[in-house]
Design a protein around this motif. Structure first.
Motif, mmCIF file in Angstrom:
data_model
loop_
_atom_site.group_PDB
_atom_site.id
_atom_site.type_symbol
_atom_site.label_atom_id
_atom_site.label_comp_id
_atom_site.label_asym_id
_atom_site.label_seq_id
_atom_site.Cartn_x
_atom_site.Cartn_y
_atom_site.Cartn_z
ATOM 1 N N HIS A 189 -0.027 -7.379 -9.602
ATOM 2 C CA HIS A 189 0.775 -8.181 -10.523
ATOM 3 C C HIS A 189 0.158 -9.534 -10.857
ATOM 4 C CE1 HIS A 189 4.166 -5.407 -10.641
ATOM 5 N NE2 HIS A 189 3.990 -5.233 -9.344
ATOM 6 N N GLY A 190 -1.030 -9.813 -10.357
ATOM 7 C CA GLY A 190 -1.692 -11.080 -10.637
ATOM 8 C C GLY A 190 -1.292 -12.165 -9.663
ATOM 9 N N GLU A 191 -2.130 -13.186 -9.561
ATOM 10 C CA GLU A 191 -1.924 -14.243 -8.581
ATOM 11 C C GLU A 191 -0.597 -14.968 -8.722
ATOM 12 O OE1 GLU A 191 -5.092 -17.002 -7.906
ATOM 13 O OE2 GLU A 191 -6.593 -15.440 -8.129
ATOM 14 N N ARG A 192 -0.083 -15.092 -9.929
ATOM 15 C CA ARG A 192 1.167 -15.828 -10.143
ATOM 16 C C ARG A 192 2.256 -14.955 -10.745
ATOM 17 N NH1 ARG A 192 -0.012 -19.999 -13.782
ATOM 18 N NH2 ARG A 192 2.052 -20.793 -13.370
ATOM 19 N N GLY A 193 2.111 -13.649 -10.658
ATOM 20 C CA GLY A 193 3.139 -12.746 -11.147
ATOM 21 C C GLY A 193 3.168 -12.573 -12.639
ATOM 22 N N MET A 194 2.055 -12.846 -13.314
ATOM 23 C CA MET A 194 2.012 -12.757 -14.764
ATOM 24 C C MET A 194 1.539 -11.393 -15.270
ATOM 25 S SD MET A 194 3.230 -15.541 -15.627
ATOM 26 C CE MET A 194 3.547 -17.159 -14.986
ATOM 27 N N GLY A 195 1.418 -10.432 -14.381
ATOM 28 C CA GLY A 195 0.953 -9.100 -14.753
ATOM 29 C C GLY A 195 -0.516 -8.963 -14.436
ATOM 30 N N GLY A 196 -0.953 -7.728 -14.337
ATOM 31 C CA GLY A 196 -2.343 -7.508 -14.007
ATOM 32 C C GLY A 196 -2.716 -6.048 -14.168
ATOM 33 N N ILE A 197 -3.931 -5.754 -13.829
ATOM 34 C CA ILE A 197 -4.426 -4.385 -13.894
ATOM 35 C C ILE A 197 -4.355 -3.796 -12.495
ATOM 36 C CG2 ILE A 197 -6.392 -2.894 -14.470
ATOM 37 C CD1 ILE A 197 -5.138 -4.358 -16.871
ATOM 38 N N VAL A 198 -3.672 -2.673 -12.346
ATOM 39 C CA VAL A 198 -3.492 -2.032 -11.047
ATOM 40 C C VAL A 198 -4.842 -1.627 -10.483
ATOM 41 C CG1 VAL A 198 -2.517 -0.031 -9.862
ATOM 42 C CG2 VAL A 198 -1.191 -1.220 -11.625
ATOM 43 N N GLY A 199 -5.037 -1.957 -9.219
ATOM 44 C CA GLY A 199 -6.228 -1.514 -8.521
ATOM 45 C C GLY A 199 -7.444 -2.373 -8.728
ATOM 46 N N MET A 200 -7.324 -3.489 -9.399
ATOM 47 C CA MET A 200 -8.499 -4.318 -9.630
ATOM 48 C C MET A 200 -8.648 -5.381 -8.547
ATOM 49 S SD MET A 200 -9.724 -2.770 -12.067
ATOM 50 C CE MET A 200 -11.115 -3.754 -12.537
ATOM 51 N N GLY A 201 -7.702 -5.414 -7.604
ATOM 52 C CA GLY A 201 -7.781 -6.395 -6.523
ATOM 53 C C GLY A 201 -8.538 -5.825 -5.349
ATOM 54 N N ASN A 202 -8.154 -6.232 -4.164
ATOM 55 C CA ASN A 202 -8.817 -5.810 -2.935
ATOM 56 C C ASN A 202 -8.552 -4.335 -2.685
ATOM 57 O OD1 ASN A 202 -9.796 -5.409 -0.405
ATOM 58 N ND2 ASN A 202 -8.469 -6.916 0.587
ATOM 59 N N MET A 203 -9.596 -3.527 -2.705
ATOM 60 C CA MET A 203 -9.456 -2.088 -2.542
ATOM 61 C C MET A 203 -10.030 -1.611 -1.212
ATOM 62 S SD MET A 203 -8.002 -1.213 -5.297
ATOM 63 C CE MET A 203 -8.281 0.512 -5.492
ATOM 64 N N THR A 204 -10.199 -2.503 -0.261
ATOM 65 C CA THR A 204 -10.819 -2.157 1.002
ATOM 66 C C THR A 204 -9.836 -1.430 1.897
ATOM 67 O OG1 THR A 204 -12.093 -4.182 0.818
ATOM 68 C CG2 THR A 204 -12.050 -3.109 2.976
ATOM 69 N N PRO A 205 -10.171 -0.233 2.409
ATOM 70 C CA PRO A 205 -9.276 0.463 3.328
ATOM 71 C C PRO A 205 -9.103 -0.324 4.617
ATOM 72 C CG PRO A 205 -10.966 1.944 2.493
ATOM 73 C CD PRO A 205 -11.343 0.558 2.080
ATOM 74 N N ASP A 206 -7.883 -0.272 5.180
ATOM 75 C CA ASP A 206 -7.659 -0.926 6.462
ATOM 76 C C ASP A 206 -7.925 0.081 7.584
ATOM 77 O OD1 ASP A 206 -4.000 -0.838 6.249
ATOM 78 O OD2 ASP A 206 -5.428 0.748 6.647
ATOM 79 N N ALA A 207 -7.586 -0.271 8.812
ATOM 80 C CA ALA A 207 -7.890 0.571 9.972
ATOM 81 C C ALA A 207 -7.213 1.934 9.900
ATOM 82 C CB ALA A 207 -7.482 -0.155 11.247
ATOM 83 N N SER A 208 -6.070 2.022 9.219
ATOM 84 C CA SER A 208 -5.359 3.301 9.135
ATOM 85 C C SER A 208 -5.898 4.191 8.023
ATOM 86 C CB SER A 208 -3.855 3.059 8.916
ATOM 87 O OG SER A 208 -3.635 2.547 7.614
ATOM 88 N N GLY A 209 -6.826 3.670 7.218
ATOM 89 C CA GLY A 209 -7.394 4.459 6.133
ATOM 90 C C GLY A 209 -6.697 4.264 4.811
ATOM 91 N N THR A 210 -5.570 3.511 4.795
ATOM 92 C CA THR A 210 -4.918 3.215 3.521
ATOM 93 C C THR A 210 -5.543 1.953 2.964
ATOM 94 O OG1 THR A 210 -3.152 1.952 4.572
ATOM 95 C CG2 THR A 210 -2.735 4.290 4.190
ATOM 96 N N THR A 211 -5.212 1.648 1.736
ATOM 97 C CA THR A 211 -5.836 0.497 1.098
ATOM 98 C C THR A 211 -5.009 -0.745 1.316
ATOM 99 O OG1 THR A 211 -4.738 1.121 -0.889
ATOM 100 C CG2 THR A 211 -6.994 1.858 -0.646
ATOM 101 N N ALA A 212 -5.507 -1.850 0.807
ATOM 102 C CA ALA A 212 -4.869 -3.152 0.983
ATOM 103 C C ALA A 212 -3.389 -3.066 0.701
ATOM 104 C CB ALA A 212 -5.523 -4.176 0.056
ATOM 105 N N GLY A 213 -2.591 -3.642 1.570
ATOM 106 C CA GLY A 213 -1.150 -3.679 1.402
ATOM 107 C C GLY A 213 -0.452 -2.611 2.205
ATOM 108 N N ASN A 214 -1.165 -1.799 2.975
ATOM 109 C CA ASN A 214 -0.548 -0.748 3.789
ATOM 110 C C ASN A 214 0.472 0.046 3.000
ATOM 111 O OD1 ASN A 214 -2.031 -1.310 6.031
ATOM 112 N ND2 ASN A 214 -0.523 -2.689 6.909
ATOM 113 N N GLY A 215 0.132 0.491 1.869
ATOM 114 C CA GLY A 215 1.049 1.266 1.061
ATOM 115 C C GLY A 215 0.826 1.024 -0.406
ATOM 116 N N MET A 216 -0.102 0.137 -0.740
ATOM 117 C CA MET A 216 -0.378 -0.121 -2.149
ATOM 118 C C MET A 216 -0.657 1.197 -2.849
ATOM 119 S SD MET A 216 -3.355 -2.504 -3.633
ATOM 120 C CE MET A 216 -4.070 -2.160 -5.197
#
Length: 146
Positions: free
Chosen positions: A36-63
């Motif tokens: 949703h962008g840094e200030r909630g103004m909308g954004g492009i899905v998936g263009m942020g941090n896409m690094t998998p965490d330890a569980s194998g899911t991506t940033a946000g544990n459910g993004m």
């Protein structure tokens, strides 16, 4: 004795209130800004941090409900809606329903890319669903954005 008890209760409850204050900006940045962008103004899905965490899911544990495999890549590049001034103005119960259940203010399902945080977890929640206080803190942060 009564006055010292009152002083203790006042000090104790004031301390609890301060400790219980949540940082809506940090919660938003850690869990929502990547779409949703840094200030909630909308954004492009998936263009942020896409690094998998330890569980194998991506940033946000459910993004995006962890759907980056089959079908997930087709969702990349979708526009996430503006929240500041729009969804942030909804009644708190409707905003909470949108965040936790993926249902908008008119009762329609949100885009399937939006995680249903009620069956997932914010990064800091270690596997438990976000609390009402956390969702309220995020909404208050968004309401302050211009």
């Amino acid at each position: 004795m009564k006055s010292s008890y009152l002083a203790f209760v006042t000090l104790f409850t004031s301390t609890l209130c301060l400790a219980a204050a949540l940082d809506g900006a940090a919660l938003y940045q850690n869990n929502c800004a990547q779409c949703h962008g840094e200030r909630g103004m909308g954004g492009i899905v998936g263009m942020g941090n896409m690094t998998p965490d330890a569980s194998g899911t991506t940033a946000g544990n459910g993004m995006m409900n962890g759907m980056y495999g089959a079908g997930g890549s087709g969702m990349m590049g979708l526009k996430a809606p503006k929240l500041a001034g729009d969804a942030s103005a909804w009644e708190p119960e409707l905003f909470e329903r949108a965040v936790l259940q993926g249902i908008d203010d008119e009762g329609h399902p949100l885009n399937r890319v939006m995680p249903h945080w009620g069956s997932s977890s914010f990064r800091s929640d270690h596997g438990t669903a976000p609390t009402k206080a956390e969702v309220d803190a995020i909404q208050q942060y968004l309401q302050a954005q211009k």
